[in-house]
Write a protein that holds these residues in place. Structure first.
Motif, PDB file in Angstrom:
ATOM      1  N   TYR B 144     -20.634  30.299  -8.281  1.00  0.00           N
ATOM      2  CA  TYR B 144     -19.651  30.752  -9.268  1.00  0.00           C
ATOM      3  C   TYR B 144     -18.375  31.102  -8.513  1.00  0.00           C
ATOM      4  CZ  TYR B 144     -23.570  31.217 -12.457  1.00  0.00           C
ATOM      5  OH  TYR B 144     -24.656  30.957 -13.228  1.00  0.00           O
ATOM      6  N   ILE B 145     -17.268  30.487  -8.892  1.00  0.00           N
ATOM      7  CA  ILE B 145     -15.997  30.823  -8.255  1.00  0.00           C
ATOM      8  C   ILE B 145     -14.981  31.110  -9.353  1.00  0.00           C
ATOM      9  CG2 ILE B 145     -14.177  30.092  -6.674  1.00  0.00           C
ATOM     10  CD1 ILE B 145     -16.097  28.161  -5.435  1.00  0.00           C
ATOM     11  N   GLY B 146     -14.285  32.214  -9.221  1.00  0.00           N
ATOM     12  CA  GLY B 146     -13.257  32.557 -10.203  1.00  0.00           C
ATOM     13  C   GLY B 146     -11.948  32.862  -9.507  1.00  0.00           C
ATOM     14  N   LYS B 147     -10.869  32.809 -10.270  1.00  0.00           N
ATOM     15  CA  LYS B 147      -9.554  33.056  -9.694  1.00  0.00           C
ATOM     16  C   LYS B 147      -8.807  34.043 -10.576  1.00  0.00           C
ATOM     17  CE  LYS B 147      -5.926  30.330  -9.933  1.00  0.00           C
ATOM     18  NZ  LYS B 147      -4.920  29.263  -9.812  1.00  0.00           N
ATOM     19  N   ASP B 148      -8.266  35.114  -9.970  1.00  0.00           N
ATOM     20  CA  ASP B 148      -7.342  35.963 -10.708  1.00  0.00           C
ATOM     21  C   ASP B 148      -6.215  36.376  -9.767  1.00  0.00           C
ATOM     22  OD1 ASP B 148      -8.492  37.777  -9.072  1.00  0.00           O
ATOM     23  OD2 ASP B 148      -9.515  38.919 -10.616  1.00  0.00           O
ATOM     24  N   GLU B 149      -5.429  37.394 -10.150  1.00  0.00           N
ATOM     25  CA  GLU B 149      -4.255  37.688  -9.329  1.00  0.00           C
ATOM     26  C   GLU B 149      -4.616  38.245  -7.954  1.00  0.00           C
ATOM     27  OE1 GLU B 149      -4.872  39.219 -12.199  1.00  0.00           O
ATOM     28  OE2 GLU B 149      -5.012  41.366 -11.825  1.00  0.00           O
ATOM     29  N   THR B 157     -24.813  34.507  -8.000  1.00  0.00           N
ATOM     30  CA  THR B 157     -25.772  34.940  -9.023  1.00  0.00           C
ATOM     31  C   THR B 157     -25.283  34.650 -10.435  1.00  0.00           C
ATOM     32  OG1 THR B 157     -24.866  37.130  -8.667  1.00  0.00           O
ATOM     33  CG2 THR B 157     -27.027  36.677  -7.720  1.00  0.00           C
ATOM     34  N   ASP B 158     -24.195  35.275 -10.885  1.00  0.00           N
ATOM     35  CA  ASP B 158     -23.700  34.958 -12.224  1.00  0.00           C
ATOM     36  C   ASP B 158     -22.222  35.301 -12.357  1.00  0.00           C
ATOM     37  OD1 ASP B 158     -23.744  37.688 -12.353  1.00  0.00           O
ATOM     38  OD2 ASP B 158     -25.655  37.738 -13.407  1.00  0.00           O
ATOM     39  N   THR B 159     -21.670  35.033 -13.542  1.00  0.00           N
ATOM     40  CA  THR B 159     -20.242  35.233 -13.773  1.00  0.00           C
ATOM     41  C   THR B 159     -19.873  36.709 -13.673  1.00  0.00           C
ATOM     42  OG1 THR B 159     -20.626  33.562 -15.437  1.00  0.00           O
ATOM     43  CG2 THR B 159     -18.404  34.387 -15.251  1.00  0.00           C
ATOM     44  N   ALA B 160     -20.765  37.573 -14.191  1.00  0.00           N
ATOM     45  CA  ALA B 160     -20.432  38.994 -14.246  1.00  0.00           C
ATOM     46  C   ALA B 160     -20.229  39.579 -12.855  1.00  0.00           C
ATOM     47  CB  ALA B 160     -21.541  39.741 -14.975  1.00  0.00           C
ATOM     48  N   SER B 161     -20.985  39.081 -11.874  1.00  0.00           N
ATOM     49  CA  SER B 161     -20.901  39.664 -10.541  1.00  0.00           C
ATOM     50  C   SER B 161     -19.646  39.229  -9.777  1.00  0.00           C
ATOM     51  CB  SER B 161     -22.148  39.293  -9.741  1.00  0.00           C
ATOM     52  OG  SER B 161     -22.211  37.904  -9.598  1.00  0.00           O
ATOM     53  N   LEU B 162     -18.790  38.436 -10.418  1.00  0.00           N
ATOM     54  CA  LEU B 162     -17.564  38.025  -9.732  1.00  0.00           C
ATOM     55  C   LEU B 162     -16.550  39.159  -9.659  1.00  0.00           C
ATOM     56  CD1 LEU B 162     -17.012  34.497 -11.298  1.00  0.00           C
ATOM     57  CD2 LEU B 162     -17.483  34.957  -8.919  1.00  0.00           C
ATOM     58  N   ASN B 163     -16.695  40.203 -10.532  1.00  0.00           N
ATOM     59  CA  ASN B 163     -15.772  41.342 -10.582  1.00  0.00           C
ATOM     60  C   ASN B 163     -14.335  40.890 -10.768  1.00  0.00           C
ATOM     61  OD1 ASN B 163     -17.701  43.310 -10.242  1.00  0.00           O
ATOM     62  ND2 ASN B 163     -17.721  42.979  -8.014  1.00  0.00           N
ATOM     63  N   MET B 164     -14.128  40.105 -11.796  1.00  0.00           N
ATOM     64  CA  MET B 164     -12.793  39.565 -12.004  1.00  0.00           C
ATOM     65  C   MET B 164     -11.981  40.510 -12.872  1.00  0.00           C
ATOM     66  SD  MET B 164     -12.896  35.978 -11.356  1.00  0.00           S
ATOM     67  CE  MET B 164     -12.328  35.229 -12.832  1.00  0.00           C
ATOM     68  N   SER B 165     -10.668  40.436 -12.730  1.00  0.00           N
ATOM     69  CA  SER B 165      -9.817  41.189 -13.640  1.00  0.00           C
ATOM     70  C   SER B 165      -9.776  40.442 -14.980  1.00  0.00           C
ATOM     71  CB  SER B 165      -8.417  41.331 -13.053  1.00  0.00           C
ATOM     72  OG  SER B 165      -7.884  40.047 -12.840  1.00  0.00           O
ATOM     73  N   ALA B 166      -9.259  41.111 -16.001  1.00  0.00           N
ATOM     74  CA  ALA B 166      -9.386  40.605 -17.373  1.00  0.00           C
ATOM     75  C   ALA B 166      -8.753  39.234 -17.569  1.00  0.00           C
ATOM     76  CB  ALA B 166      -8.765  41.603 -18.338  1.00  0.00           C
ATOM     77  N   ASP B 167      -7.618  38.971 -16.904  1.00  0.00           N
ATOM     78  CA  ASP B 167      -6.945  37.697 -17.153  1.00  0.00           C
ATOM     79  C   ASP B 167      -7.355  36.614 -16.153  1.00  0.00           C
ATOM     80  OD1 ASP B 167      -5.824  39.048 -15.111  1.00  0.00           O
ATOM     81  OD2 ASP B 167      -3.759  38.373 -15.464  1.00  0.00           O
ATOM     82  N   GLY B 168      -8.405  36.881 -15.376  1.00  0.00           N
ATOM     83  CA  GLY B 168      -8.858  35.889 -14.403  1.00  0.00           C
ATOM     84  C   GLY B 168      -9.553  34.720 -15.083  1.00  0.00           C
ATOM     85  N   GLU B 169      -9.650  33.606 -14.374  1.00  0.00           N
ATOM     86  CA  GLU B 169     -10.295  32.419 -14.936  1.00  0.00           C
ATOM     87  C   GLU B 169     -11.465  32.014 -14.040  1.00  0.00           C
ATOM     88  OE1 GLU B 169      -9.292  27.784 -16.034  1.00  0.00           O
ATOM     89  OE2 GLU B 169      -7.947  28.919 -14.729  1.00  0.00           O
ATOM     90  N   VAL B 170     -12.623  31.798 -14.653  1.00  0.00           N
ATOM     91  CA  VAL B 170     -13.768  31.328 -13.874  1.00  0.00           C
ATOM     92  C   VAL B 170     -13.670  29.816 -13.798  1.00  0.00           C
ATOM     93  CG1 VAL B 170     -16.264  31.339 -13.646  1.00  0.00           C
ATOM     94  CG2 VAL B 170     -15.113  33.229 -14.770  1.00  0.00           C
ATOM     95  N   ILE B 171     -13.618  29.274 -12.586  1.00  0.00           N
ATOM     96  CA  ILE B 171     -13.431  27.828 -12.460  1.00  0.00           C
ATOM     97  C   ILE B 171     -14.767  27.115 -12.311  1.00  0.00           C
ATOM     98  CG2 ILE B 171     -12.377  25.999 -11.103  1.00  0.00           C
ATOM     99  CD1 ILE B 171     -10.152  27.942 -10.401  1.00  0.00           C
ATOM    100  N   LYS B 173     -18.635  27.340 -12.828  1.00  0.00           N
ATOM    101  CA  LYS B 173     -19.550  28.199 -13.587  1.00  0.00           C
ATOM    102  C   LYS B 173     -21.001  27.799 -13.374  1.00  0.00           C
ATOM    103  CE  LYS B 173     -16.251  28.312 -17.415  1.00  0.00           C
ATOM    104  NZ  LYS B 173     -15.770  26.913 -17.306  1.00  0.00           N
ATOM    105  N   GLY B 174     -21.475  27.816 -12.157  1.00  0.00           N
ATOM    106  CA  GLY B 174     -22.885  27.559 -11.879  1.00  0.00           C
ATOM    107  C   GLY B 174     -23.378  26.280 -12.520  1.00  0.00           C
ATOM    108  N   PRO B 175     -24.470  26.352 -13.294  1.00  0.00           N
ATOM    109  CA  PRO B 175     -25.042  25.133 -13.882  1.00  0.00           C
ATOM    110  C   PRO B 175     -24.086  24.428 -14.843  1.00  0.00           C
ATOM    111  CG  PRO B 175     -26.533  26.987 -14.127  1.00  0.00           C
ATOM    112  CD  PRO B 175     -25.264  27.547 -13.595  1.00  0.00           C
ATOM    113  N   GLN B 176     -23.118  25.189 -15.427  1.00  0.00           N
ATOM    114  CA  GLN B 176     -22.167  24.530 -16.327  1.00  0.00           C
ATOM    115  C   GLN B 176     -21.086  23.781 -15.554  1.00  0.00           C
ATOM    116  OE1 GLN B 176     -22.215  28.156 -18.205  1.00  0.00           O
ATOM    117  NE2 GLN B 176     -24.186  27.279 -18.768  1.00  0.00           N
ATOM    118  N   GLY B 177     -21.008  24.029 -14.270  1.00  0.00           N
ATOM    119  CA  GLY B 177     -20.070  23.297 -13.433  1.00  0.00           C
ATOM    120  C   GLY B 177     -18.625  23.607 -13.747  1.00  0.00           C
ATOM    121  N   ILE B 178     -17.773  22.592 -13.622  1.00  0.00           N
ATOM    122  CA  ILE B 178     -16.344  22.754 -13.855  1.00  0.00           C
ATOM    123  C   ILE B 178     -16.003  22.075 -15.175  1.00  0.00           C
ATOM    124  CG2 ILE B 178     -14.043  22.324 -12.932  1.00  0.00           C
ATOM    125  CD1 ILE B 178     -15.217  22.221 -10.186  1.00  0.00           C
ATOM    126  N   THR B 179     -15.305  22.785 -16.061  1.00  0.00           N
ATOM    127  CA  THR B 179     -14.937  22.166 -17.335  1.00  0.00           C
ATOM    128  C   THR B 179     -13.426  22.028 -17.421  1.00  0.00           C
ATOM    129  OG1 THR B 179     -15.155  24.360 -18.269  1.00  0.00           O
ATOM    130  CG2 THR B 179     -16.916  22.817 -18.737  1.00  0.00           C
TER     131      THR B 179
END
Lengths: 293, 352
Positions: B144-149, B157-171, B173-179
């Motif tokens: 899982y890789i996400g990008k924010d400021e 493990t999962d999206t929640a554990s990325l600790n992203m800020s509210a306007d961040g974007e998850v690029i 998404k594990g089994p869902q891959g990149i959309t």
């Protein structure tokens, strides 16, 4: 579930891998080919049992016996039709043909049975054993699988050491031409090996589908690959190696599913294989060959 | 003009002719949408086949994990494009950088994987490459890789554990891959990458390094005894092969909206499929790989009419082709009744 339960389940899965890997390793030892279709013979065995039990309503034991016979015949036919003409061709040609046979079996099963998963009725009808006040439960399938694996392993070792046919197999795997000069029927021996390997695959199919009761045309392919990994892990061509490799692989897979991550289990299994091969390039019990210049 | 140059020009000519025909057909509108959709995949699988041929045919090592490199290239390039999607960069420039980046990262992994793998031999090497391919696919599925400021966030493990800020974007998404990957792959770029790939392979094969690699393939000990650095040349060929698979992966991912690492696109089945192209096209023959890959990519789609039977037909064709091409008995028969020889005999008689 306690650690012991995971361990016992791992042992059970490992025993199935070991039975498949024994077939793999025997065929490899003799024909020096990776029989990619081996995993699909497991699937065929599963479907034969499924059809007989659901269609004809026969006794499970009888169904397993018929499946063993059917797979044995199938193994010999595959060898005669697809592999025998290529015996003197490059190993890669045989490998691709084996892949072709694997696709063929999968797609024939797909045409007959469709792609939706079938619910497999267990062939084992035994009461589970409870140990330590019900903390540890050993199901009937697990008991039968482990016992079957040990019996097969001992029987195969005895067969190879004590019988003439077994010695012939050893000789053919060592040197085909020299064996032929000694009056060994090389073609017959290879057919016999494929027969035994495919028969074992049928047994493995019955046990695998009883423990994990869904059956699709692709059921056999991943266990087939895992068993191949097990065979390489233990040293390909070596019978005790395949046994140990299979058991270890099953235990590692189940424990990593339980304690590390269920999605990463396959990656962990494969990483262990890579590490073992880097330390011992011919597997745990593999023979070392020195290279001739 | 020497024979080799002529041979290579024929190879390039076939591809350019194919491109010209397809472009004309598509301009006149006589190409079905099904066929149009196949043009980029044909380029992708042809590049895969050519690059695997470098490992199997030229280097002489059986690799069953080539789809893993394609997976790396696909995800790295798609990730890059996603990061720069809204930056206003020209899409072609962005795509070219994405392809190069995919190829580069794949090459790095090729070296990293090659160092341990190339020590092994034959079937052991095959199974370890298969293992690496499966590991790559598996890891991508839990990534899982996400990008924010604050920059990039990474988790297994999962999206929640990325600790992203509210306007961040998850690029990723594990089994869902990149959309939502920009669809930058076009047939023209595909053909250009294919031509470049072939040029690289042909030049490599005819270079000093290429001859060293082939010497190692033919006799490792003899090559070593004349002072060829075995590990270096093996790694070089393996890394080049991996980088081209990475470029193919970049083409592949930018042809899709949603990129997921599944057994059917990046699993060992795909690696085996590519190997089938290489073997049927002729091991070590670049042109053979191109033709086999193109035909075998299109064939299952053409057989859609017999949808239930198409894979069955495919498998039977595969077995029969192998028996016909490789069985010693079949080869003897072909030799006996070959047209060339029948005509050859006649010609000789006339001369006499």
């Amino acid at each position: 579930m306690s650690f012991w339960n995971y361990l016992i389940n791992g042992l059970s899965l490992g025993s199935v891998y070991a039975i498949i890997a024994l077939g793999y390793t025997m065929v490899y030892g003799i024909a020096k080919m990776l029989n990619f279709a081996h995993g699909d013979v497991i699937m065929v065995g599963g479907f034969v049992i499924y059809t007989i039990m659901n269609g004809a309503g026969l006794n499970p034991l009888l169904a397993v016996l018929i499946s063993i016979v059917a797979c044995t015949v199938l193994g010999v036919v595959i060898e005669k039709v697809a592999y025998k003409p290529l015996r003197k061709a490059t190993p890669l040609a045989v490998l691709i043909t084996a892949i072709g046979v694997s696709y063929l079996l999968q797609n024939v099963a797909l045409l007959i049975f469709g792609s939706d998963a079938k619910l497999f009725t267990s062939v084992v009808n035994m009461t589970p054993i409870s140990l330590a006040d019900g903390q540890i439960v050993i199901t009937g399938e697990t008991q039968i699988t482990i016992i079957a694996c040990i019996i097969i392993m001992i029987a195969l070792s005895l067969f190879i050491k004590k019988t003439k046919a077994g010695q012939a197999m050893l000789a053919v795997s060592e040197d085909k031409d020299a064996a032929e000069l000694m009056g060994i029927n090389v073609n017959g021996t290879i057919s016999l090996t494929f027969a035994i390997g495919s028969g074992l695959a049928a047994v493995a199919g019955a046990l695998l589908c009883s423990a994990y009761p869904t059956l699709t045309p692709y059921t056999g392919s991943m266990p087939g690959i895992k068993a191949f990994v097990a065979a390489v892990f233990g040293g390909i061509g070596s019978i005790p190696g395949a046994f140990i490799g299979g058991i270890l692989l099953g235990i590692i897979e189940n424990l990593s599913k339980a304690y590390i991550s269920s999605q990463m289990a396959d990656a962990i299994v494969f990483s262990v294989l890579i590490i073992v091969l880097l330390v011992k390039p011919t597997g745990l019990l593999g023979k070392k060959y020195s290279e001739k210049v | 003009m020497n024979k080799q140059l002529k041979d290579n020009l024929i190879t390039y000519g076939i591809i350019i002719a194919f491109y010209a025909i397809m472009q004309t057909l598509s301009a006149t509108g006589s190409l079905s949408s099904l066929f149009k959709g196949l043009l980029v995949p044909v380029c992708v699988y042809t590049i895969m086949a050519v690059s695997l041929n470098l490992t199997v045919g030229i280097l002489g090592e059986l690799s069953l994990g080539h789809a893993g490199f394609m997976c790396i290239g696909a995800f790295v390039s798609a990730f890059f494009s996603m990061c720069l999607k809204n930056s206003g960069m020209n899409s072609i420039v962005r795509f070219i950088i994405a392809i190069l980046l995919g190829a580069l990262v794949s090459a790095v992994f090729g070296v990293l994987i090659g160092i341990p793998v190339l020590r092994l031999r034959g079937d052991y090497l095959a199974i370890v490459t298969l293992a690496f391919g499966e590991i790559i696919k598996n890891i991508v599925n839990v990534l899982y890789i996400g990008k924010d400021e604050n920059g990039m966030h990474l988790s297994f493990t999962d999206t929640a554990s990325l600790n992203m800020s509210a306007d961040g974007e998850v690029i990723v998404k594990g089994p869902q891959g990149i959309t939502g990957i920009p669809n930058d792959s076009t047939f023209t770029i595909g053909i250009i990458v294919l031509l470049l790939t072939i040029a690289i392979v042909i030049n490599f094969v005819n270079s000093r390094s290429g001859r060293a690699v082939m010497a190692i393939r033919d006799n490792r000990i003899a090559a070593e005894s004349v002072g060829i650095n075995i590990s270096k040349y093996k790694l070089m060929a393996f890394a080049i092969s991996a980088s081209m698979a990475g470029a193919a992966g970049a083409l592949y991912s930018h042809n899709l909206n949603n990129l997921m690492a599944q057994p059917k696109n990046f699993g060992y089945n795909m690696s085996i499929m590519i190997l089938v192209y290489v073997v049927l096209g002729g091991i070590g023959r670049i042109r053979g790989s191109i033709i086999a890959a193109a035909i075998l990519t299109v064939l299952p789609e053409l057989l859609r009419g017999f949808s239930d039977y198409r894979m069955l037909i495919y498998s039977i064709v595969l077995i029969v082709m192998m028996l016909f091409n490789c069985a010693p008995a079949a080869l003897e028969l072909r030799e006996k009744y070959s047209l060339k020889r029948l005509f050859g005999k006649k010609l000789k008689k006339e001369e006499a």
